[in-house]
Design an enzyme around this catalytic site. Structure first.
Site, PDB file in Angstrom:
ATOM      1  N   SER A   1     -11.000   0.032   3.590  1.00 59.59           N
ATOM      2  CA  SER A   1     -10.356  -0.392   4.841  1.00 59.59           C
ATOM      3  C   SER A   1      -9.785   0.824   5.564  1.00 59.59           C
ATOM      4  CB  SER A   1      -9.206  -1.359   4.541  1.00 59.59           C
ATOM      5  OG  SER A   1      -9.688  -2.505   3.896  1.00 59.59           O
TER       6      SER A   1
ATOM      7  N   ARG B   1       0.805  -1.231   0.000  1.00 56.27           N
ATOM      8  CA  ARG B   1       0.000   0.000   0.000  1.00 56.27           C
ATOM      9  C   ARG B   1       0.838   1.280   0.000  1.00 56.27           C
ATOM     10  NH1 ARG B   1      -2.497  -3.521  -1.372  1.00 56.27           N
ATOM     11  NH2 ARG B   1      -4.284  -4.508  -0.413  1.00 56.27           N
TER      12      ARG B   1
ATOM     13  N   GLU C   1      -4.875   3.029   7.150  1.00 56.84           N
ATOM     14  CA  GLU C   1      -4.643   2.967   5.702  1.00 56.84           C
ATOM     15  C   GLU C   1      -5.247   4.212   5.052  1.00 56.84           C
ATOM     16  OE1 GLU C   1      -5.553  -0.697   3.156  1.00 56.84           O
ATOM     17  OE2 GLU C   1      -6.798   0.841   2.236  1.00 56.84           O
TER      18      GLU C   1
HETATM   19  N1  EPU Z   1     -13.005 -10.562   9.463  1.00 52.23           N
HETATM   20  C1  EPU Z   1     -13.690 -10.680  10.638  1.00 52.23           C
HETATM   21  N2  EPU Z   1     -14.675  -9.758  10.913  1.00 52.23           N
HETATM   22  C2  EPU Z   1     -14.993  -8.751  10.067  1.00 52.23           C
HETATM   23  C3  EPU Z   1     -14.273  -8.640   8.864  1.00 52.23           C
HETATM   24  C4  EPU Z   1     -13.280  -9.561   8.580  1.00 52.23           C
HETATM   25  O1  EPU Z   1     -13.420 -11.563  11.435  1.00 52.23           O
HETATM   26  O2  EPU Z   1     -15.892  -7.955  10.394  1.00 52.23           O
HETATM   27  C5  EPU Z   1     -11.981 -11.568   9.142  1.00 52.23           C
HETATM   28  C6  EPU Z   1     -12.464 -12.399   7.950  1.00 52.23           C
HETATM   29  O3  EPU Z   1     -13.247 -13.488   8.359  1.00 52.23           O
HETATM   30  C7  EPU Z   1     -11.172 -12.830   7.316  1.00 52.23           C
HETATM   31  C8  EPU Z   1     -10.192 -11.706   7.650  1.00 52.23           C
HETATM   32  O4  EPU Z   1     -10.803 -10.948   8.694  1.00 52.23           O
HETATM   33  O5  EPU Z   1     -10.691 -14.013   7.913  1.00 52.23           O
HETATM   34  C9  EPU Z   1      -9.859 -10.833   6.467  1.00 52.23           C
HETATM   35  O6  EPU Z   1     -11.036 -10.212   5.970  1.00 52.23           O
HETATM   36  P1  EPU Z   1     -11.293 -10.034   4.399  1.00 52.23           P
HETATM   37  O7  EPU Z   1     -11.179 -11.369   3.734  1.00 52.23           O
HETATM   38  O8  EPU Z   1     -12.571  -9.296   4.245  1.00 52.23           O
HETATM   39  O9  EPU Z   1     -10.096  -9.172   3.863  1.00 52.23           O
HETATM   40  P2  EPU Z   1      -9.349  -7.898   4.466  1.00 52.23           P
HETATM   41  O10 EPU Z   1      -7.952  -8.301   4.782  1.00 52.23           O
HETATM   42  O11 EPU Z   1     -10.133  -7.269   5.567  1.00 52.23           O
HETATM   43  C10 EPU Z   1      -8.345  -6.947   2.243  1.00 52.23           C
HETATM   44  C11 EPU Z   1      -8.138  -5.533   1.783  1.00 52.23           C
HETATM   45  C12 EPU Z   1      -9.398  -5.007   1.122  1.00 52.23           C
HETATM   46  C13 EPU Z   1      -9.762  -5.922  -0.050  1.00 52.23           C
HETATM   47  C14 EPU Z   1      -9.940  -7.349   0.474  1.00 52.23           C
HETATM   48  C15 EPU Z   1     -10.178  -8.336  -0.641  1.00 52.23           C
HETATM   49  C16 EPU Z   1      -6.541  -4.492   3.346  1.00 52.23           C
HETATM   50  C17 EPU Z   1      -6.359  -3.623   4.539  1.00 52.23           C
HETATM   51  N3  EPU Z   1      -7.817  -4.689   2.924  1.00 52.23           N
HETATM   52  O12 EPU Z   1      -9.366  -6.892   3.237  1.00 52.23           O
HETATM   53  O13 EPU Z   1      -9.098  -3.712   0.597  1.00 52.23           O
HETATM   54  O14 EPU Z   1     -10.960  -5.481  -0.672  1.00 52.23           O
HETATM   55  O15 EPU Z   1      -8.744  -7.763   1.162  1.00 52.23           O
HETATM   56  O16 EPU Z   1      -9.053  -8.484  -1.428  1.00 52.23           O
HETATM   57  O17 EPU Z   1      -5.565  -4.989   2.790  1.00 52.23           O
HETATM   58  C18 EPU Z   1      -9.161  -1.363   0.916  1.00 52.23           C
HETATM   59  O18 EPU Z   1      -7.932  -1.410   0.820  1.00 52.23           O
HETATM   60  O19 EPU Z   1      -9.784  -0.284   1.095  1.00 52.23           O
HETATM   61  C19 EPU Z   1      -9.904  -2.616   0.841  1.00 52.23           C
HETATM   62  C20 EPU Z   1     -11.206  -2.676   1.005  1.00 52.23           C
END
Ligand code: EPU
Length: 321
Positions: free
Chosen positions: A231, A182, A301
């Protein structure tokens, strides 16, 4: 020269492209933020260079570069100095086939990531599917190395055309650029003008399906019913921020009209009429709670800019420096 005189010089040089007191709430996905002293929309690399050349002589004037406003919190007091609006002009989108069968796509900085994803999909070109559903512009996306688990700008770029804050313009090849999770490290402040990305021919139906599946996945897992900024926190090394926040019991926590989303806890949603102060107080609360419970220091972020106090009115509006 006081600030007002500099702003007048900018208005003379760039004509109708400069607007005083422009409300930043109209420019952020979150729909918060006070006025910019001056919002300048240069539209061409040459106009951008002329603007930066004026500003280079006035280092005391702060400069903020606005891209899509999708990952941004502008504080309620607005932004002092000059906001350079990179969302108009800069809209090139050109495809050229290479002798090795790959395709190069030149895209202007103001194009949205979705414009590029869709244009590649329409031509059956593969390599941009990772961008499906990512909000914001190419310029902002490159600066923040936007991406998902499936890919990012760093892995797709061939070169980036930039203007530096001293007004000079330079084309960088991918291997000259130091991207990280990022972000992009540059020795000098920069503004992306355009970029070249490499794609390869693929199966149009498979590309379409991958994009549609990713967008459907996002609609299931991320909040779309209210304004947000994606995020809020970067994922720390050992666990996703969303999981840490969820486990800390913060889902649905509210300050004013800002709420930790009950769809995805690494999103804050504006339920309507939230202030930047509400959002920032909620960010601080989440950080403190996650530190207390998990011993992890979350890093934002989203980008935070501007002044807290909504009562500080831009000096320029009164004709003061
Ligand atoms: N989770 C929870 N509770 C929640 C949300 C998530 O327990 O309320 C857990 C999920 O079950 C999962 C883990 O957290 O095991 C990760 O969640 P998710 O798969 O939704 O992905 P993320 O890491 O939160 C990242 C990017 C997103 C992108 C998604 C999909 C970052 C900070 N965020 O989210 O990017 O859309 O992967 O590729 O890297 C952004 O950068 O603005 C953004 C939305």
């Amino acid at each position: 020269m006081n600030r007002d005189a500099v702003y007048s010089a900018i208005e003379r040089e760039l004509g109708g492209a400069a607007r005083r007191g422009a409300p930043m709430s109209e420019r952020t996905n979150f729909r918060v933020g006070g006025p910019a002293d001056v919002l300048v929309t240069p539209r061409t690399p040459e106009a951008l260079q002329r603007l930066l050349a004026i500003l280079a002589d006035h280092a005391e004037i702060p400069v903020f570069v606005l891209a899509g406003g999708t990952n941004l919190v502008v504080r309620d007091g607005g932004v002092r100095g000059v906001v350079i609006d990179m969302t108009a002009g800069f809209d090139a989108l050109a495809f050229t086939r290479q002798p090795d069968g790959t395709w190069l796509i030149e895209t202007g900085a103001a194009r949205t990531v979705q414009d590029v994803v869709e244009a590649c999909a329409e031509r059956g070109l593969s390599g941009m599917e990772w961008g499906a559903g990512i909000p914001g512009t190419v310029g902002g996306g490159i600066k923040g190395n936007a991406g998902t688990r499936d890919g990012d700008f760093a892995g797709t770029l061939v070169s980036v055309d930039m203007v530096h804050f001293d007004g000079t313009r330079r084309l960088y090849s991918r291997d000259e650029l130091r991207f990280h999770y990022r972000g992009l490290d540059m020795a000098q402040r920069f503004i992306v003008v355009s970029a070249v990305l490499r794609m390869r021919p693929g199966d149009p139906a498979a590309i379409r399906k991958q994009i549609d599946d990713m967008i459907a996945w996002r609609y299931q897992r991320q909040p779309y019913e209210a304004p947000s900024a994606g995020s809020i926190f970067k994922n720390p090394d050992h666990a996703p921020a969303g999981r840490l926040i969820d486990q800390a019991g913060l889902k649905g926590t509210r300050i004013g009209n800002a709420m930790v989303s009950d769809v995805h806890t690494n999103f804050i949603v504006n339920l309507g009429g939230a202030t930047a102060a509400d959002i920032i107080a909620l960010i601080d609360l989440v950080k403190a709670k996650v530190l207390e419970i998990h011993g992890v220091e979350l890093k934002t972020e989203v980008i935070l800019v501007g002044e807290d106090d909504p009562h500080i009115v831009a000096g320029a509006l009164h004709g003061k420096g």
